[in-house]
Write a protein that holds these residues in place. Structure first.
Motif, PDB file in Angstrom:
ATOM      1  N   TYR A 255     -18.099  17.209 -43.032  1.00 29.15           N
ATOM      2  CA  TYR A 255     -17.797  15.889 -42.438  1.00 29.15           C
ATOM      3  C   TYR A 255     -18.691  14.830 -43.078  1.00 29.15           C
ATOM      4  O   TYR A 255     -18.245  13.746 -43.441  1.00 29.15           O
ATOM      5  N   LEU A 256     -19.971  15.174 -43.236  1.00 31.11           N
ATOM      6  CA  LEU A 256     -20.940  14.201 -43.741  1.00 31.11           C
ATOM      7  C   LEU A 256     -20.757  13.891 -45.229  1.00 31.11           C
ATOM      8  O   LEU A 256     -21.173  12.831 -45.700  1.00 31.11           O
TER       9      LEU A 256
ATOM     10  N   PHE B 258     -19.268  10.493 -46.456  1.00 35.71           N
ATOM     11  CA  PHE B 258     -20.041   9.246 -46.434  1.00 35.71           C
ATOM     12  C   PHE B 258     -20.534   8.827 -47.823  1.00 35.71           C
ATOM     13  O   PHE B 258     -20.978   7.693 -47.995  1.00 35.71           O
TER      14      PHE B 258
ATOM     15  N   CYS C  62     -21.002   4.833 -48.494  1.00 36.95           N
ATOM     16  CA  CYS C  62     -22.335   4.331 -48.864  1.00 36.95           C
ATOM     17  C   CYS C  62     -22.324   3.775 -50.285  1.00 36.95           C
ATOM     18  O   CYS C  62     -23.010   2.791 -50.581  1.00 36.95           O
TER      19      CYS C  62
ATOM     20  N   ARG D  14     -25.264   1.703 -35.775  1.00 42.27           N
ATOM     21  CA  ARG D  14     -26.388   2.281 -36.525  1.00 42.27           C
ATOM     22  C   ARG D  14     -26.051   2.519 -37.992  1.00 42.27           C
ATOM     23  O   ARG D  14     -24.895   2.677 -38.369  1.00 42.27           O
TER      24      ARG D  14
ATOM     25  N   GLN E 204     -30.212   4.529 -47.321  1.00 41.31           N
ATOM     26  CA  GLN E 204     -29.024   4.897 -48.095  1.00 41.31           C
ATOM     27  C   GLN E 204     -28.383   3.703 -48.801  1.00 41.31           C
ATOM     28  O   GLN E 204     -27.305   3.833 -49.381  1.00 41.31           O
TER      29      GLN E 204
ATOM     30  N   THR F 255     -31.335   4.117 -38.530  1.00 42.74           N
ATOM     31  CA  THR F 255     -31.323   5.578 -38.595  1.00 42.74           C
ATOM     32  C   THR F 255     -32.175   6.051 -39.764  1.00 42.74           C
ATOM     33  O   THR F 255     -32.143   5.452 -40.840  1.00 42.74           O
TER      34      THR F 255
ATOM     35  N   MET G 269     -32.671   9.561 -42.142  1.00 43.32           N
ATOM     36  CA  MET G 269     -31.925  10.789 -42.439  1.00 43.32           C
ATOM     37  C   MET G 269     -32.855  11.983 -42.226  1.00 43.32           C
ATOM     38  O   MET G 269     -33.955  12.035 -42.769  1.00 43.32           O
TER      39      MET G 269
ATOM     40  N   HIS H 274     -29.846  12.239 -32.744  1.00 46.11           N
ATOM     41  CA  HIS H 274     -28.664  13.098 -32.860  1.00 46.11           C
ATOM     42  C   HIS H 274     -29.124  14.527 -32.541  1.00 46.11           C
ATOM     43  O   HIS H 274     -29.916  15.104 -33.292  1.00 46.11           O
TER      44      HIS H 274
ATOM     45  N   GLU I  22     -25.271  18.732 -31.311  1.00 47.51           N
ATOM     46  CA  GLU I  22     -23.916  18.536 -31.847  1.00 47.51           C
ATOM     47  C   GLU I  22     -23.526  19.806 -32.604  1.00 47.51           C
ATOM     48  O   GLU I  22     -22.696  20.581 -32.156  1.00 47.51           O
TER      49      GLU I  22
ATOM     50  N   HIS J  97     -24.774  12.552 -29.074  1.00 46.81           N
ATOM     51  CA  HIS J  97     -23.899  13.690 -28.746  1.00 46.81           C
ATOM     52  C   HIS J  97     -24.457  14.426 -27.518  1.00 46.81           C
ATOM     53  O   HIS J  97     -24.042  14.145 -26.412  1.00 46.81           O
TER      54      HIS J  97
ATOM     55  N   SER K  55     -14.826  13.074 -32.734  1.00 47.83           N
ATOM     56  CA  SER K  55     -15.737  13.560 -33.767  1.00 47.83           C
ATOM     57  C   SER K  55     -16.078  15.034 -33.521  1.00 47.83           C
ATOM     58  O   SER K  55     -16.126  15.840 -34.462  1.00 47.83           O
TER      59      SER K  55
ATOM     60  N   ASP L 269     -18.419   7.368 -32.719  1.00 44.18           N
ATOM     61  CA  ASP L 269     -19.143   7.981 -33.837  1.00 44.18           C
ATOM     62  C   ASP L 269     -18.735   7.317 -35.157  1.00 44.18           C
ATOM     63  O   ASP L 269     -19.448   6.461 -35.641  1.00 44.18           O
ATOM     64  N   ASN L 270     -17.601   7.723 -35.734  1.00 45.86           N
ATOM     65  CA  ASN L 270     -17.182   7.153 -37.016  1.00 45.86           C
ATOM     66  C   ASN L 270     -15.702   6.802 -36.949  1.00 45.86           C
ATOM     67  O   ASN L 270     -14.851   7.687 -37.051  1.00 45.86           O
TER      68      ASN L 270
HETATM   69  O1  LIG Z   1     -21.996  12.852 -36.070  1.00 50.19           O
HETATM   70  C1  LIG Z   1     -22.908  12.758 -36.900  1.00 50.19           C
HETATM   71  N1  LIG Z   1     -23.929  13.657 -36.893  1.00 50.19           N
HETATM   72  C2  LIG Z   1     -24.970  13.567 -37.748  1.00 50.19           C
HETATM   73  N2  LIG Z   1     -25.054  12.624 -38.682  1.00 50.19           N
HETATM   74  C3  LIG Z   1     -24.059  11.726 -38.766  1.00 50.19           C
HETATM   75  C4  LIG Z   1     -22.965  11.748 -37.903  1.00 50.19           C
HETATM   76  N3  LIG Z   1     -22.131  10.738 -38.238  1.00 50.19           N
HETATM   77  C5  LIG Z   1     -22.711  10.110 -39.275  1.00 50.19           C
HETATM   78  N4  LIG Z   1     -23.870  10.698 -39.614  1.00 50.19           N
HETATM   79  C6  LIG Z   1     -24.795  10.334 -40.685  1.00 50.19           C
HETATM   80  O2  LIG Z   1     -25.479   9.151 -40.342  1.00 50.19           O
HETATM   81  C7  LIG Z   1     -25.651   8.365 -41.510  1.00 50.19           C
HETATM   82  C8  LIG Z   1     -26.055   6.950 -41.167  1.00 50.19           C
HETATM   83  O3  LIG Z   1     -25.064   6.267 -40.478  1.00 50.19           O
HETATM   84  C9  LIG Z   1     -24.337   8.562 -42.232  1.00 50.19           C
HETATM   85  O4  LIG Z   1     -24.435   8.239 -43.604  1.00 50.19           O
HETATM   86  C10 LIG Z   1     -24.074  10.044 -42.011  1.00 50.19           C
HETATM   87  O5  LIG Z   1     -24.698  10.809 -43.028  1.00 50.19           O
END
Ligand SMILES: O=c1[nH]cnc2c1ncn2[C@@H]1O[C@H](CO)[C@@H](O)[C@H]1O
Ligand SMILES: [Zn+2]
Length: 383
Positions: free
Chosen positions: A76-77, A80, A84, A115, A120, A160, A162, A217, A220, A241, A279, A309-310
């Protein structure tokens, strides 16, 4: 015989139009997970980014939804990378942020915390501060455009870090510096398994010393240990989550429910759960809407909130999430108001502003929708 009010046991379900018009509050939405497909295509063309999987906006929209629908958070990730990639200049960030606010306002969202991870967005040479300022500028522009269309929305940013990287303290300091300048809190995101929140303890301890707010987070893709660490080691104000708290709740055949110590703590302390149903279906955290823990968590009166979420990857919106829940659990406007008030209570803005949003915006909005049936038929004629 005339009916004085809808029978509470048969209160009408909220219609999709009502849901869109209802005031909604969104606490968990990623800026880089909500771009308009046409904007991605335009920005990619202007910047010479040639790795988009599709260049037709509708096909690209479908590609994101399908690619994110893999059953794995890690897969899923991966999607992005493309969003980005086109968010590396001041103009692109401001544009994406302004469009995000316009889209949320058109969906009936009155308050949102959006967020993104500043780290990034440095590939085009911007500094962390320039990233934050570009996004803030976009948010303010989006609020102005929404107001010009007669829509009222307020948006705060969450910064956020990472979880696989090592910049959490730096990003927490950035969030603190921009605290009264549009940034309302901090978060960590990214792959959960193998990257426990305690890796970033220094960032959380810094924010606590500064009396600042953060969500994490957790719960999840990984279960109770992650939630436990986020709360009891890191001191999170909310759980991003948190859906796997369900693993600490036992429902017996006779319907009686037993909460484990962690689930009881989460409920007793009114820890907000930023639930994101669609999500979760995509990443495999839940098998279907009907089986999604939100049904039980709402019945048990956890501080549950509903989130997107997204919006791009999950092809959703707040109206979309609420509509799925209304169809699945037969929720009424009262239920939707309950989720919305829960979210507003849990926001990171000052208490007096939250209270005013609840009393002066949310409750009157739902009351207006609830009272519509009264005016849908002449006096003296049964409804
Ligand atoms: O549901 C999620 N779980 C964990 N990380 C996520 C989720 N959705 C997005 N991102 C991460 O958060 C970053 C910043 O927005 C995104 O680039 C993605 O890598
Ligand atoms: Zn998220």
């Amino acid at each position: 015989m005339t009916t004085l009010s809808p029978n509470p046991s048969e209160a009408p379900l909220a219609s999709e139009t009502q849901i869109r018009r209802a005031p909604k509050v969104l606490l968990h939405d990623h800026l880089d997970g909500g771009l308009r497909p046409a904007t991605i295509v335009e920005l990619a063309a202007a910047q010479g980014y040639e790795r988009l999987p599709e260049t037709d906006p509708e096909r690209l929209r479908e590609w994101f939804r399908e690619a994110a629908d893999s059953g794995s958070l890690v897969r899923y990730l991966e999607t992005f990378t493309h969003t980005c990639a086109v968010m590396q200049s001041r103009e692109a960030l401001a544009r994406v942020a302004a469009e995000c606010v316009e889209d949320l306002a058109a969906d009936g969202v009155v308050y949102a915390e959006v967020r993104y991870a500043p780290e990034q967005h440095l590939e085009g040479g911007l500094s962390l501060e320039e990233v934050v300022e570009a996004v803030n500028e976009g948010f303010r522009e989006g609020e102005r455009r929404a107001a010009a269309e007669g829509r009222r929305i307020r948006v705060g940013a969450l910064l956020t870090a990472m979880r696989h990287a090592a910049r959490a303290l730096e990003i927490a300091e950035l969030a603190n510096r921009y605290r009264d300048l549009g940034v309302v809190g901090f978060d960590i995101a990214g792959a959960e398994a193998g990257f426990p929140p305690t890796r970033h303890l220094d960032a959380f301890e810094f924010l606590k010393r500064e009396n600042n707010h953060f969500t994490i987070h957790a719960g999840e893709a990984f279960g109770l240990p992650s939630i436990w660490q986020a709360l009891q080691w890191c001191g999170a104000d909310r759980l991003g989550h948190g859906v796997r708290i369900i693993d600490d709740i036992q429902v017996a055949e006779d319907g009686s429910v037993k909460l484990g110590r962690l689930a009881a703590y989460v409920r007793d302390k009114r820890i907000p759960l930023e639930l994101c149903p669609t999500s979760n279906l995509q990443t495999g955290a839940a098998a279907s809407y009907a089986e999604h823990p939100i049904g039980l968590l709402r019945r048990l009166r956890f501080r549950a909130t509903v989130n997107t979420d997204n919006r791009l990857m999950s092809a959703t919106s707040m109206t979309g999430e609420f509509t799925h829940l209304v169809r699945t659990f037969r929720y009424t406007l009262d239920d939707l108001q309950w989720f919305t008030v829960n979210a507003m209570k849990s926001a990171f803005i000052p208490f007096d502003e939250r209270l005013a949003m609840i009393n002066d915006v949310i409750k009157p909005g739902y009351a207006a929708l609830r009272s519509e049936w009264l005016f849908s038929h002449p006096v003296g004629v049964p409804s």
